[in-house]
Every structure is written in C-alpha cells, then in structure tokens.
Design a protein around this motif. Structure first.
Motif, PDB file in Angstrom:
ATOM      1  N   LEU B 241       0.800  -1.228   0.000  1.00 44.43           N
ATOM      2  CA  LEU B 241       0.000   0.000   0.000  1.00 44.43           C
ATOM      3  C   LEU B 241       0.831   1.276   0.000  1.00 44.43           C
ATOM      4  O   LEU B 241       0.289   2.375  -0.081  1.00 44.43           O
ATOM      5  CB  LEU B 241      -0.935   0.007   1.225  1.00 44.43           C
ATOM      6  CG  LEU B 241      -1.983  -1.111   1.248  1.00 44.43           C
ATOM      7  CD1 LEU B 241      -2.690  -1.152   2.600  1.00 44.43           C
ATOM      8  CD2 LEU B 241      -3.017  -0.914   0.148  1.00 44.43           C
ATOM      9  N   GLN B 244       0.789   5.168   1.910  1.00 44.08           N
ATOM     10  CA  GLN B 244      -0.662   5.341   1.928  1.00 44.08           C
ATOM     11  C   GLN B 244      -1.375   4.311   2.817  1.00 44.08           C
ATOM     12  O   GLN B 244      -2.577   4.410   3.053  1.00 44.08           O
ATOM     13  CB  GLN B 244      -1.202   5.245   0.499  1.00 44.08           C
ATOM     14  CG  GLN B 244      -1.141   6.558  -0.229  1.00 44.08           C
ATOM     15  CD  GLN B 244      -2.384   7.363   0.073  1.00 44.08           C
ATOM     16  OE1 GLN B 244      -2.623   7.761   1.195  1.00 44.08           O
ATOM     17  NE2 GLN B 244      -3.193   7.589  -0.957  1.00 44.08           N
ATOM     18  N   VAL B 245      -0.637   3.326   3.310  1.00 45.12           N
ATOM     19  CA  VAL B 245      -1.170   2.394   4.302  1.00 45.12           C
ATOM     20  C   VAL B 245      -1.703   3.173   5.506  1.00 45.12           C
ATOM     21  O   VAL B 245      -2.536   2.697   6.271  1.00 45.12           O
ATOM     22  CB  VAL B 245      -0.071   1.375   4.721  1.00 45.12           C
ATOM     23  CG1 VAL B 245       1.043   2.049   5.509  1.00 45.12           C
ATOM     24  CG2 VAL B 245      -0.651   0.218   5.512  1.00 45.12           C
ATOM     25  N   ASN B 248      -6.136   5.515   6.227  1.00 41.50           N
ATOM     26  CA  ASN B 248      -7.288   5.081   7.024  1.00 41.50           C
ATOM     27  C   ASN B 248      -6.931   4.959   8.508  1.00 41.50           C
ATOM     28  O   ASN B 248      -7.749   5.251   9.374  1.00 41.50           O
ATOM     29  CB  ASN B 248      -7.837   3.748   6.489  1.00 41.50           C
ATOM     30  CG  ASN B 248      -8.559   3.935   5.151  1.00 41.50           C
ATOM     31  OD1 ASN B 248      -9.233   4.933   4.946  1.00 41.50           O
ATOM     32  ND2 ASN B 248      -8.386   2.992   4.229  1.00 41.50           N
ATOM     33  N   HIS B 270     -11.306   7.404   2.921  1.00 44.52           N
ATOM     34  CA  HIS B 270     -11.152   6.117   2.245  1.00 44.52           C
ATOM     35  C   HIS B 270     -10.952   6.286   0.739  1.00 44.52           C
ATOM     36  O   HIS B 270     -10.172   5.556   0.112  1.00 44.52           O
ATOM     37  CB  HIS B 270     -12.334   5.171   2.489  1.00 44.52           C
ATOM     38  CG  HIS B 270     -12.223   3.921   1.654  1.00 44.52           C
ATOM     39  ND1 HIS B 270     -11.369   2.888   1.998  1.00 44.52           N
ATOM     40  CD2 HIS B 270     -12.750   3.591   0.450  1.00 44.52           C
ATOM     41  CE1 HIS B 270     -11.411   1.964   1.049  1.00 44.52           C
ATOM     42  NE2 HIS B 270     -12.246   2.358   0.092  1.00 44.52           N
ATOM     43  N   SER B 273      -7.354   6.722  -0.159  1.00 46.10           N
ATOM     44  CA  SER B 273      -6.441   5.875   0.623  1.00 46.10           C
ATOM     45  C   SER B 273      -5.664   4.897  -0.256  1.00 46.10           C
ATOM     46  O   SER B 273      -5.974   4.731  -1.443  1.00 46.10           O
ATOM     47  CB  SER B 273      -7.255   5.069   1.649  1.00 46.10           C
ATOM     48  OG  SER B 273      -8.058   4.113   0.958  1.00 46.10           O
ATOM     49  N   GLU B 275      -5.831   1.755  -0.030  1.00 42.45           N
ATOM     50  CA  GLU B 275      -6.765   0.689  -0.401  1.00 42.45           C
ATOM     51  C   GLU B 275      -7.547   1.098  -1.649  1.00 42.45           C
ATOM     52  O   GLU B 275      -7.749   0.295  -2.561  1.00 42.45           O
ATOM     53  CB  GLU B 275      -7.730   0.401   0.763  1.00 42.45           C
ATOM     54  CG  GLU B 275      -7.091  -0.330   1.947  1.00 42.45           C
ATOM     55  CD  GLU B 275      -6.348   0.602   2.911  1.00 42.45           C
ATOM     56  OE1 GLU B 275      -6.166   1.801   2.598  1.00 42.45           O
ATOM     57  OE2 GLU B 275      -5.924   0.113   3.989  1.00 42.45           O
ATOM     58  N   ALA B 276      -7.973   2.385  -1.699  1.00 48.38           N
ATOM     59  CA  ALA B 276      -8.729   2.866  -2.860  1.00 48.38           C
ATOM     60  C   ALA B 276      -7.880   2.811  -4.131  1.00 48.38           C
ATOM     61  O   ALA B 276      -8.409   2.631  -5.237  1.00 48.38           O
ATOM     62  CB  ALA B 276      -9.227   4.289  -2.615  1.00 48.38           C
ATOM     63  N   LEU B 278      -6.108   0.535  -5.060  1.00 49.71           N
ATOM     64  CA  LEU B 278      -6.096  -0.838  -5.595  1.00 49.71           C
ATOM     65  C   LEU B 278      -7.422  -1.232  -6.243  1.00 49.71           C
ATOM     66  O   LEU B 278      -7.535  -2.285  -6.856  1.00 49.71           O
ATOM     67  CB  LEU B 278      -5.799  -1.838  -4.465  1.00 49.71           C
ATOM     68  CG  LEU B 278      -4.514  -1.661  -3.675  1.00 49.71           C
ATOM     69  CD1 LEU B 278      -4.409  -2.732  -2.595  1.00 49.71           C
ATOM     70  CD2 LEU B 278      -3.297  -1.725  -4.583  1.00 49.71           C
ATOM     71  N   GLU B 279      -8.448  -0.393  -6.082  1.00 48.96           N
ATOM     72  CA  GLU B 279      -9.784  -0.757  -6.581  1.00 48.96           C
ATOM     73  C   GLU B 279      -9.905  -0.470  -8.075  1.00 48.96           C
ATOM     74  O   GLU B 279      -9.608   0.639  -8.512  1.00 48.96           O
ATOM     75  CB  GLU B 279     -10.863   0.042  -5.808  1.00 48.96           C
ATOM     76  CG  GLU B 279     -10.984  -0.377  -4.354  1.00 48.96           C
ATOM     77  CD  GLU B 279     -11.776   0.621  -3.510  1.00 48.96           C
ATOM     78  OE1 GLU B 279     -12.380   1.556  -4.081  1.00 48.96           O
ATOM     79  OE2 GLU B 279     -11.756   0.460  -2.268  1.00 48.96           O
TER      80      GLU B 279
END
Lengths: 159, 618
Positions: B241, B244-245, B248, B270, B273, B275-276, B278-279
C-alpha cells in the motif's frame, strides 16, 4: 540437476540489488555499469524487466569466438569466458542475438553471466524472487502453476 | 572508505569547476550527507545571508552507504539555507541520482555563487562541465529530462532538475530526480533556480568500492535485508500500500488534519487511501496503482507507479499525464486531499503528477491551497484575485487548477507560490497559516498525537514529520507503544528520534527502514563498510551533534526559541472528532523538558557546555 536463472518481471521492483550483487561478485565494487544482469525500466508502462544471458546450448557467442575463449562449464551449463584466452575482439558481442555479452574497457575483455559458478549472486540478492535459480527442466513450472490456478472453473463458479 | 573522498566544487560566478578531498576529520564527526554537508554549509556561508542571493550555497550530498548494497542505500540530500523558512534546509531523496553521483566518484557537489546565464551541470565520472541551458530553461522537469537525455545520448544518465515553479520563484519548489523522486521540502529547488542551475546530469561507471571489510559487510547486508522482509510494515504494508497504508489508520484515530486543520477527521479519507488505489475503476477496469517500485538498492519498494482514470476531466488533451508515473504517497495524498477536503483520487493524483512535472513540494503546495480555500471561504480572497475560480474546500476543479497555475507561476499561482504563511499574511489572516517557522505541516494532527506537536515545533527545518517520527511509537507501537494523548515522556521520545534520524539521514539510508531497523541494525553495516569504529553510541552521538549544529545555524540566522511554536488553532481549538474529542496540543507541557534534555537554556539557546561536548564550530 542442471539449473537456470528464471526471471519473472512481474515481481521486479527495479531496486538493482541484482546489479550490485553481480558487480560486487565479479568486479569487487558496487557498480551497476559493470553488471552482467541489467534491469530495464519501462517508465511509461510501469514495468521493470531484469535481463541477462540465458546460457544457450548452441551458443552463438561460443561459436563465433575465433580463439575458443568461450567454453561450456559442464557442471553448471554456463558459457564461461576465459580471461586468459579472450583477445577482446568483440565478435561474440556481435554474434549474440540478445546483447548479453559485453565488452569491459577496463580489462579489454568481454564479460557475460557465468552463473557465478553455480551460485548466482543476483538470485540470492533479489528481495522479491523475481530472479530465481531453478531446475533447468522446469523453468516454466511456477508460471504453469499460476495459470493453472486461473483455470479452476469450479472455484470460479463457487465464488 | 565507502566515502568517495572527493568533493566537486562548482563556482557558478566564473564557471570554475574543481575537485578537492573530502574533509575526513568532519566525516568522522558528521558521517556524511545531511550532517557533513551541514558542516560545510556552516563553515562556508553566513547564516544571515539571503537564501536566494549569490552568497547562499547549495550542496548535493551522498552518505557513505549511498551506492552500496545496503538496503535503501541510494539516498542523497540537498542542503542549503531555505527561502521558505530562513532556517537550514535539508531535503532527502531516493531514486537513482544519488547512487549514480557516488558511482561517478563524488561524495558531494557544492554550488556557489550564481551563474550569469542558465546552465546545467553534466558529470560523467570524474569529468564535469557546465553546459548552456538555453532552450531548456523554461521547460518542465519532464521536458528538461528528455532534452538532456537527448544531448547525453545515454539512457543511463540520471538527472535532477528544477521545474517552472522554481524558475517563477515559488518558495517551496523541489529538486526532482529520476522524474518523480523529490528532494521535496523547504524550497531547495527555488535556491537551485536562483543560481540559474536548471539541472544536474550524472553518469557514474566507476562504482562504489573501498569497503572496509567486504565479507562482513555483505553478510550484514544480507542479514538486515531479512529483518526488513520479515517485518509487517516494511515487508508487507509498505510494498502493498505504500506510505498510503496510513490514510485510514490516521483518520480512524482522529488525527487526520482536514480542511486546513480545522477538523481532525475526513469523511472522504477512504476514497483517497492506499486501499482505494487498488480498486478497479469503471472506465478501464484498471486500478490507480500499476505497481510498486523501489529506489536504488531498496528491498522495501514502497514507491507507487500510478495512472489517472483515462476518462477523468483533468487529463483530457494532456498526453503527458495519460501514462504511468510516480503516484501518491501518504503525505501528498493528505495535503492535496484531506487538507483541501478533496476526495477525488484522480484529481489528487493529477495534482501529484503536476508537482512532479513542475517541481513543487506537494505537502507545502496542498497545505497552501488549503489555506487559500479558508481565505476564500472567509471572503479574504475573492474570484477577483483568482480570476474566476472559486476556491472551496472539496473542489477537485479548484485543486487541479491551483496545481497548474502554481506549476507555471501564472496569475494567482504566483500568490500560491508564496506558501501558506506569506499568503495568509498578504490577505490579512496570519492565523489561518498552518506552519512552523514558515513551513507547512504534514499529515499528523498534533492534537491527536502529542509527540508530533513537539516534533513540529522543534524541527530544525520547520514543520516536518521526518525529523522525529514519533507516530511510529504513538500510533504503530514501534519500538514500543506510547499513548498519543499524553505528553509525559514525549520530550525524551522526540529527542531520541531526532538524534537517531539525523544519523540515518547522514549515512545514506532511508528513514523508512526504521519501522523495522534501529541503529542496532545499521551500525554493523556502517562499521563493516567505513573506516573507524562505528557503534550505536557513536552514531547517536553524531546524530545529537548534527542536531545541535543545525540548531546553532538557525539561531545564528536569527531564529529564537519563540519560533519553537505551533499555530493557535492547534493549541486552543479542540479536536471535534470522536476519538480525540476535546484535545488540543499541549506543547508547553513538553517544551521546557525538551530544552532541559537538550542541555539548552530556558530560551532554547545552545550553552557553552553543549558546544564543547560536541566540538561545535564557532
């Protein structure tokens, strides 16, 4: 068992640990410019690709050498350059279709990957297993396994 | 050993270039890079000089482990007097430029004076020449990189350059190397441009040798690589990540500064982030993140390589942003995202690309936009000044517009280039500026993480998280968990982090290793590589010496203890987010103890005892 370097560019992060390990093993300095393995960065695509000699059985370099300075090491399968015999004519660098034999102006000889005599420093140094030293007869095994996983219809149906 | 023992001195007034031996007596005391270059700066410049005048110098310096196989050993720093803060500036960067410079046989480059015409410096091993930058001046970093590569004809040339923002006088311009790695903070790029230096290109084929004990070094390097690989942060979190880990994580604990630090939690966190990233997106099914990437020698590989959604408004008709480039790191995503209230991942990535292409520090840029938005919403800035653009919190259009304007120094972009402090002063609301010593805050709210308040207040380069990253302890529990809400013990924690980090920054290693490594993991590598005996104690002592040297420079430059402060907002306006509700930063519970631990006076001045203990100059 004979072993080969197996390269998986998808795992490469472009850190150049392999280039440093190679130059240190062979030249005694940390010097990517003198490495026998190179990582190429394709910036716009976001890809890193390590590239080195694949040790062809009927090696163009070996066949082109006029002084028989390149010989196969039967233990490792590597085509090795004898520094004593090489005259630096560079014909092998022309003959190699892959560009993996290169001239070293400091010594007046050519250099290429020799698998470090059977314990390649690049593979040891690689932090992501983008470069591994595997059974020559099964270099595609991990790739097959990955693709096999993707063709598991039953699992797809279930998920 | 490990040092190249050579300094390249470039006199820009007369174009004279010379080589001189590295001062090894100083290297034994100040290690290299940050510490050693500061020692040179102290020796050679008047701390009261005009940062953008010819009397200031600009030093690009590597550490003894730069260019070796030590994991992350590819760092260099740019050291000068900052035009943003008036204090010492030291900005650290990765990529490949630093290792290439070392491989060419140089520990550092010292630029002095000012060139009469725009130039770039071309280094090929021990040869260096100044070349005319006619035709390159006025170009972006990316264009200049391309142009210089065409001239050298060598794809392996590594280039550090300044962009159009620096040429336009933006006070927080960065030096960008390898297209998207930045010596980012404090306006070091502005200083480089003020000297009429557009770029430094280097090709090194000599390599780094002279390792004291090669066998022991390689063994230690291999052992410590395993420590990084097996640690959850450096082995998993950061590669997957990136920094940026944290987005959140920090938001959840109520310490994510939002809307120019008016709030401490961001609804849209979010969306911007790690995680975002990777979407997969709707338009092309690809995620923002293409791959992670490493700097030279780094086995962590936290770097992000990203694309912007091809259907996003920001990149239509802009082919240079329609391909992969350096993606969002946490500080940048926070400054240009949460702090401006923008949760459009593609707009924030676009602003990041512009910061890279035109050489701005994304932290200072984002925080300055946030200040401008607060000024706009308060009516102090109107569409008259902006030429029609409404600078409202949450407006992606405003963010991307500001990035392009600041990148070229066009129109209102010139005002944005002043930085938050001068911008807020100009428009009559100095209280809106979220800065220390004139430098904008990074991404951790000190109302929620008390140690970071002291970190910001006492940092020698103005507000900065990298001088003592107590987040590691207060949030992540590294090396041990402390309560982020309490001030007890934080003075000692901050001092310990400051001293250790100064040593890390001087060796050539990356501070991100410290999620897994302490000096216990670094000293064996340093000792095996470098002449002399390098123990943890000696590294810590050097770190404390460096900290005091920087402080001494700042005091001589005219700063005082009263500059070790935070904006009223953080001291008086309580956090409203549930996890940290009611909290302010209690800086003044920590500062006196900190001065005491440092051995300074109650006013924060160095004492004769400290000077003697560390053999500080003058």
């Amino acid at each position: 068992m004979q072993r080969s370097l197996s390269i998986d560019p998808d795992k490469c992060t472009g850190c150049l640990q392999c280039e440093m390990a190679c130059s240190f093993e062979n030249e005694g300095v940390f010097n990517p410019a003198k490495s026998r393995i190179k990582v190429f960065t394709f910036h716009e695509e976001g890809r890193f690709v390590p590239y080195t000699c694949t040790q062809c059985d009927e090696a163009w370099c070996m066949q082109a050498c006029p002084v028989d300075a390149i010989k196969m090491n039967f233990q490792t399968g590597a085509m090795e350059v004898s520094e004593q015999v090489c005259v630096g004519c560079k014909v092998c660098t022309i003959a190699c279709p892959f560009g993996t034999v290169n001239y070293n102006r400091d010594t007046g000889k050519v250099i290429k990957c020799d698998l470090c005599g059977g314990d390649p420093a690049c593979a040891t140094a690689c932090p992501t297993q983008a470069i591994t030293y595997v059974d020559s007869d099964a270099t595609g095994l991990e790739k097959m396994r990955a693709w096999a996983g993707k063709t598991d219809n039953a699992q797809h149906a279930a998920s | 050993m490990a040092w190249a023992k050579k300094v390249l001195r470039v006199n820009l007034n007369d174009g004279n270039i010379s080589s001189e031996p590295l001062n090894m007596e100083w290297a034994a005391q100040y290690i290299g890079q940050r510490g050693l270059a500061t020692r040179y700066l102290v020796e050679e410049t008047d701390p009261t000089c005009d940062p953008l005048g010819p009397d200031n110098k600009l030093i690009m310096a590597t550490g003894p482990l730069t260019g070796t196989a030590a994991s992350t050993g590819g760092r260099y720093s740019v050291i000068t007097k900052s035009p943003l803060t008036g204090a010492v500036a030291c900005s650290n960067s990765g990529g490949f430029f630093g290792a290439e410079l070392k491989s060419a046989g140089w520990d550092m480059i010292i630029f002095e004076g000012k060139s009469p015409n725009p130039v770039w410096l071309n280094i090929v091993d021990d040869k260096a020449e100044l070349c005319s930058a006619e035709g390159i001046w006025g170009q972006s970093v990316w264009e200049a990189d391309k142009a210089i590569h065409r001239i050298t004809g060598d794809p392996q040339t590594r280039i550090a350059a300044v962009g159009r923002s620096a040429e336009a006088g933006c006070l927080y311009s960065a030096v960008i190397n390898d297209l998207h790695r930045a010596a980012g903070r404090s306006g070091v790029g502005t200083v480089m441009a003020s000297k009429n230096v557009k770029a430094v290109a280097v090709r090194g084929t000599r390599g780094v040798g002279n390792i004291k004990d090669p066998k022991r070094f390689m063994q230690s390097v291999a052992e410590q690589k395993v420590v990084l690989a097996e640690n959850a942060v450096t082995g998993q979190g950061l590669p997957a990540l990136g920094t940026q880990v944290l987005m959140n994580v920090i938001n959840e604990i109520g310490a994510l500064p939002t809307n120019n630090m008016q709030q401490t939690q961001f609804e849209g966190a979010h969306n911007i982030s790690g995680e975002a990233m990777l979407e997969p997106r709707k338009s092309d099914g690809k995620p923002n993140l293409t791959t992670n990437a490493a700097c030279f020698g780094c086995t962590i590989a936290c770097g992000r390589i990203s694309t912007i959604d091809p259907s996003h408004y920001s990149i239509q008709d802009k082919p240079q942003y329609q391909q992969n480039s350096g993606g969002l790191e946490y500080e940048a995503a926070w400054a240009m995202g949460a702090d401006t209230g923008v949760d459009d991942l593609d707009a924030v990535t676009f602003a990041n690309f512009v910061c890279n292409e035109d050489g701005m520090d994304p932290i200072s840029f984002g925080a300055t936009v946030a200040a401008a938005m607060e000024l706009f919403e308060a009516g102090a800035i109107t569409t008259e000044e902006t030429g029609g653009m409404e600078l409202r919190f949450g407006s992606a259009e405003a963010l991307t517009w500001c990035a392009e304007k600041t990148g070229t120094g066009d129109g209102f972009g010139k005002d944005l280039g002043l930085g938050s402090k001068k911008l807020c002063e100009k428009y009559g609301h100095p209280e809106f500026s979220m800065t220390v010593k004139g430098q904008e805050f990074p991404a951790y709210d000190p109302r929620g993480i008390q140690g970071m308040g002291l970190t910001y207040a006492t940092s020698n380069r103005g507000a900065c998280h990298l001088r003592s990253y107590t987040v590691a302890s207060e949030v992540l529990g590294i090396p041990e968990k402390t309560d982020p809400a309490v001030t007890d013990g934080k003075a000692g924690l901050v001092k310990a982090f400051q001293d250790a980090t100064a040593a890390v920054d001087s060796m050539g290693l990356c501070v991100f290793t410290t999620f897994a490594w302490s000096l216990d993991n670094m000293a064996p590598q340093m000792d095996a590589a470098c002449e002399g005996d390098w123990t943890v104690e000696r590294l810590l002592e050097a770190g404390e010496r460096i900290w005091n040297l920087e402080r001494d420079y700042n005091m001589k430059a005219g700063l005082t203890g009263s500059d070790d402060n935070l904006p009223e907002r953080l001291l008086k306006e309580a956090s409203k987010a549930a996890p940290t509700e009611g909290q302010v930063c209690n800086l003044h519970e920590m500062l006196p103890e900190y001065y005491q631990l440092r051995g300074w006076t109650d006013e924060g001045q160095l004492t004769d005892e400290v000077r003697q203990k560390f053999s500080l100059p003058g």
